[in-house]
Design an enzyme around this catalytic site. Sequence first.
Site, PDB file in Angstrom:
ATOM      1  N   CYS A   1      -2.219  -4.037  -2.205  1.00 24.40           N
ATOM      2  CA  CYS A   1      -0.896  -4.250  -1.616  1.00 24.40           C
ATOM      3  C   CYS A   1      -0.491  -5.714  -1.744  1.00 24.40           C
ATOM      4  CB  CYS A   1      -0.898  -3.817  -0.155  1.00 24.40           C
ATOM      5  SG  CYS A   1       0.708  -3.963   0.657  1.00 24.40           S
TER       6      CYS A   1
ATOM      7  N   CYS B   1      -3.124   1.837   6.460  1.00 19.42           N
ATOM      8  CA  CYS B   1      -1.841   2.117   7.105  1.00 19.42           C
ATOM      9  C   CYS B   1      -1.237   3.451   6.685  1.00 19.42           C
ATOM     10  CB  CYS B   1      -0.857   0.981   6.826  1.00 19.42           C
ATOM     11  SG  CYS B   1      -0.302   0.850   5.113  1.00 19.42           S
TER      12      CYS B   1
END
EC number: 2.8.1.13
Length: 374
Positions: free
Chosen positions: A109, A208
């Site tokens: 990410c 997440c």
Amino acid sequence: MTHTPQRPLRVLAAMSGGVDSAVAAARAAEAGHDVTGVHLALSANPQSFRTGARGCCTIEDSRDARRAADVIGIPFYVWDLAERFREDVVDDFVAEYEAGRTPNPCLRCNEKIKFAALLDKALALGFDAVCTGHYATVVTREDGTRELHRASDMAKDQSYVLGVLDEKQLAHAMFPLGDTLTTKDEIRAEAERRGLAVAKKPDSHDICFIADGDTQGFLASRLGRAEGDIVDESGAKVGTHEGAYGFTIGQRKGLRIGHPAPDGKPRYVLDISPVDNTVTVGPAEALDVIALTAIKPRWCGTAPSGPGAYTAQLRAHGDETPVTAALEDGELRVTFDEPVRGVAPGQAIVLYDGTRVVGSATIATTTRRTAVSA
């Protein structure tokens, strides 16, 4: 060398909705920079991501980030990067597990979203830097080049997941929390003094985009269940599984092996073969890795020339270990001074020279002190 910029900058502060990014944005604004807050919408269906203040991708998080920006007194926007996040992080995560590797989605990410997609858009809009709440330090040398270093407080250091950043990206990165010796409790106290409601918000520790924290269930829903054999080092079947992708090298728990090893000692996952859907288990000492090769190296500055002595970190919260490393034919060849365990293809290895991050690469193969025969 200096840790601070010499002039006010136009800064885009990535605000996850957590306390660290909120305090980082506040510090950047207090330092005199022209700060704009942005929250990244990373899911087309935010309810499918973690709820209850546990992640960084929910509707609650975007609202928390907006409220923090209002208190700081900076403009705030929400940018939709859901499709890019799905392709570059979620799909990559699934594909890596399907191939028998162990990825790090937070590192991916940072590489693909926060310091590629987000940074590219920020620069196109005239911003000078992207600010995040990571605990790491960018040092500017006298010749103007940048280096990435560990945070002042090793207990909070996050330089491992930033080891994918190159010098160009570091030139536009700002980490206001990295060079202050403060505990997390002190960061929360600072947030409270600043009137930021996220001061008591829990930290996120899980992936997440896996809403319930069940990684194996998440993978099964996308890859399907595929029963296969669990075998020992001799190749003898000792159990079955519902998908080789549900295992990682070094795993001990959840093996569901029906009978104990002949020596009565615990067994660990030694190898994962997606080709024949087989998981090999064995004793802990069979996990000892003495060398590895890693691909797709990314350097936080100039690539090293010739063999060198470094320390290496193999997981986000792992210890450093001394190594000798060299770049050969585009691959990183690493030899450990002492054997290490729990090293899996797909993980990132990050090299350090003291506190300086030299670079990172993705582990492709490992050499064990005791070969796995199955």
